[in-house]
Enzyme design. Structure first.
Site, PDB file in Angstrom:
ATOM      1  N   SER A  62      58.629   4.592 111.122  1.00  0.00           N
ATOM      2  CA  SER A  62      57.385   4.303 111.653  1.00  0.00           C
ATOM      3  C   SER A  62      56.940   4.998 113.009  1.00  0.00           C
ATOM      4  O   SER A  62      58.030   4.638 113.875  1.00  0.00           O
ATOM      5  CB  SER A  62      57.349   2.664 111.751  1.00  0.00           C
ATOM      6  OG  SER A  62      56.122   2.419 112.363  1.00  0.00           O
ATOM      7  N   HIS A  95      55.882   6.889 107.976  1.00  0.00           N
ATOM      8  CA  HIS A  95      55.073   5.581 107.851  1.00  0.00           C
ATOM      9  C   HIS A  95      54.097   5.637 109.145  1.00  0.00           C
ATOM     10  O   HIS A  95      54.502   5.768 110.327  1.00  0.00           O
ATOM     11  CB  HIS A  95      55.925   4.571 107.830  1.00  0.00           C
ATOM     12  CG  HIS A  95      55.368   3.206 107.663  1.00  0.00           C
ATOM     13  ND1 HIS A  95      55.101   2.527 106.464  1.00  0.00           N
ATOM     14  CD2 HIS A  95      55.050   2.153 108.642  1.00  0.00           C
ATOM     15  CE1 HIS A  95      54.479   1.367 106.685  1.00  0.00           C
ATOM     16  NE2 HIS A  95      54.418   1.184 107.953  1.00  0.00           N
ATOM     17  N   MET A 104      55.906  -7.157 103.935  1.00  0.00           N
ATOM     18  CA  MET A 104      56.094  -7.449 105.370  1.00  0.00           C
ATOM     19  C   MET A 104      57.285  -8.302 105.843  1.00  0.00           C
ATOM     20  O   MET A 104      57.250  -9.329 105.307  1.00  0.00           O
ATOM     21  CB  MET A 104      54.881  -7.818 106.109  1.00  0.00           C
ATOM     22  CG  MET A 104      53.698  -6.950 105.984  1.00  0.00           C
ATOM     23  SD  MET A 104      53.999  -5.067 106.960  1.00  0.00           S
ATOM     24  CE  MET A 104      54.744  -5.752 108.438  1.00  0.00           C
ATOM     25  N   HIS A 155      49.965   2.729 106.266  1.00  0.00           N
ATOM     26  CA  HIS A 155      49.967   1.352 106.197  1.00  0.00           C
ATOM     27  C   HIS A 155      48.757   0.506 106.888  1.00  0.00           C
ATOM     28  O   HIS A 155      48.644   0.824 108.059  1.00  0.00           O
ATOM     29  CB  HIS A 155      51.268   0.796 106.534  1.00  0.00           C
ATOM     30  CG  HIS A 155      51.357  -0.589 106.882  1.00  0.00           C
ATOM     31  ND1 HIS A 155      52.284  -1.218 107.569  1.00  0.00           N
ATOM     32  CD2 HIS A 155      50.561  -1.719 105.965  1.00  0.00           C
ATOM     33  CE1 HIS A 155      52.375  -2.639 107.245  1.00  0.00           C
ATOM     34  NE2 HIS A 155      50.867  -2.869 106.530  1.00  0.00           N
ATOM     35  N   ASP A 204      58.918  -3.888 105.444  1.00  0.00           N
ATOM     36  CA  ASP A 204      58.457  -3.286 106.640  1.00  0.00           C
ATOM     37  C   ASP A 204      58.519  -4.388 107.865  1.00  0.00           C
ATOM     38  O   ASP A 204      58.013  -5.367 107.513  1.00  0.00           O
ATOM     39  CB  ASP A 204      57.021  -2.812 106.694  1.00  0.00           C
ATOM     40  CG  ASP A 204      56.545  -2.299 107.726  1.00  0.00           C
ATOM     41  OD1 ASP A 204      57.250  -2.106 108.791  1.00  0.00           O
ATOM     42  OD2 ASP A 204      55.190  -1.942 107.728  1.00  0.00           O
ATOM     43  N   MET A 223      46.457  -1.798 108.278  1.00  0.00           N
ATOM     44  CA  MET A 223      46.328  -2.978 108.535  1.00  0.00           C
ATOM     45  C   MET A 223      45.036  -3.427 109.257  1.00  0.00           C
ATOM     46  O   MET A 223      44.651  -3.481 110.468  1.00  0.00           O
ATOM     47  CB  MET A 223      47.297  -3.439 109.603  1.00  0.00           C
ATOM     48  CG  MET A 223      48.737  -3.849 109.070  1.00  0.00           C
ATOM     49  SD  MET A 223      50.294  -3.401 110.412  1.00  0.00           S
ATOM     50  CE  MET A 223      50.266  -1.621 110.237  1.00  0.00           C
ATOM     51  N   MET A 236      45.915   0.232 112.665  1.00  0.00           N
ATOM     52  CA  MET A 236      45.564  -1.111 112.971  1.00  0.00           C
ATOM     53  C   MET A 236      44.160  -1.010 113.822  1.00  0.00           C
ATOM     54  O   MET A 236      43.937  -0.139 114.517  1.00  0.00           O
ATOM     55  CB  MET A 236      46.477  -1.717 113.822  1.00  0.00           C
ATOM     56  CG  MET A 236      47.942  -1.604 113.397  1.00  0.00           C
ATOM     57  SD  MET A 236      48.990  -2.451 114.971  1.00  0.00           S
ATOM     58  CE  MET A 236      50.722  -2.059 114.228  1.00  0.00           C
ATOM     59  N   ASP A 256      51.150   3.250 110.753  1.00  0.00           N
ATOM     60  CA  ASP A 256      50.651   2.267 110.972  1.00  0.00           C
ATOM     61  C   ASP A 256      49.222   2.333 111.401  1.00  0.00           C
ATOM     62  O   ASP A 256      49.026   2.494 112.730  1.00  0.00           O
ATOM     63  CB  ASP A 256      51.513   1.164 111.721  1.00  0.00           C
ATOM     64  CG  ASP A 256      52.565   0.961 111.190  1.00  0.00           C
ATOM     65  OD1 ASP A 256      52.753   0.206 110.193  1.00  0.00           O
ATOM     66  OD2 ASP A 256      53.821   1.400 111.822  1.00  0.00           O
TER      67      ASP A 256
END
Ligand code: DX5
Ligand code: ZN
Length: 225
Positions: A9, A32, A136, A65, A174, A67, A36, A34
């Site tokens: 990540s 990966h 998660m 991913h 994760d 979020m 957000m 993330d």
């Protein structure tokens, strides 16, 4: 059966040197990323322009991913941009199946993620619409948190369905994955392991990826290639 997939990540990477940080994890199976939005989680990271820039500098399949709120609106563009897998949160939408179909239609694999406190049973019926389940093992939002072992019962439930042939899906975990926690996750039935701080805080991130893969492979039969 296939070997374990390791997905570093970049949340724990140096954001001022992202291309170099991606190059530092050569040999990783997935990258990966993330995303957000400061609404679904109390943190803000990066979005589509940065993903597009990263896609130009690496051949590692990109695992986005998300979020974020409103994945109906924001998830398919990541697939169109060229992400390999696009995962959104079950808690963020009332229409997970239609989001998954849109992601697949846009050319990516579709992933569903559940927070530590979200049960998996209500979603088992719709998992056939997905390629990946991202469990998660920390509250989403930040790297470097402690692994929550209780989530492994969800992994075990889905592993049983995969092993009995009732479901074809890749199980990803994760949060808090490192040399001490990866084995229990592997034993529970995880296929793909996200690791942020364990990879990027290491002296040699590529060697950390290889070491994690080796540990996972040795821990569970389903990961012996
Ligand atoms: C947290 C992110 C994770 C994070 C994991 O919300 O989804 O991908 O980077 O970091 P570690 O491996 O340090 O727990
Ligand atoms: Zn993540």
């Amino acid at each position: 059966m296939a070997g374990p997939l390791i997905a570093p990540s970049i949340l724990s990477a140096d954001f001022a040197r992202l291309a170099d940080e991606v190059a530092a994890v050569h040999g990783a199976d997935w990258l990966h990323v993330d995303v957000m939005d400061n609404h679904f989680v109390p943190n803000l990271t990066l979005g589509q322009p940065v993903v597009e820039a990263l896609l130009k500098v690496t051949d590692i399949p990109m695992d986005c991913h998300l979020m974020i709120e409103n994945p109906e609106r924001w998830a398919p563009p990541y697939a169109e941009a060229g992400a390999y897998n696009v995962t959104f949160h079950a808690e963020a939408t009332d229409n997970p199946v239609s989001v998954a179909r849109d992601i697949r239609a846009a050319g990516a694999r579709a992933g569903l993620s559940v927070k530590p406190g979200t049960p998996i049973d209500p979603y088992l019926e719709i998992l056939k619409e997905f390629d990946t389940l991202l469990v998660m093992s920390v509250e989403p939002g930040f790297g470097g948190q402690k692994f929550i072992p209780e989530v492994l019962s969800k992994v075990e439930t889905v592993r049983r369905l995969v092993d009995s042939g009732e479901l074809t899906i890749l199980v990803e975990i994760d949060g808090g994955i490192n040399a001490d926690t990866i084995e229990q996750a592997a034993v529970a039935g995880v296929d793909c392991f996200v690791a942020g701080s364990a990879v990027y805080n290491a002296e040699d991130p590529a060697a950390a990826v290889a070491a994690l893969r080796k540990r996972a492979a040795a821990a569970s039969k389903h990961l012996q290639a």
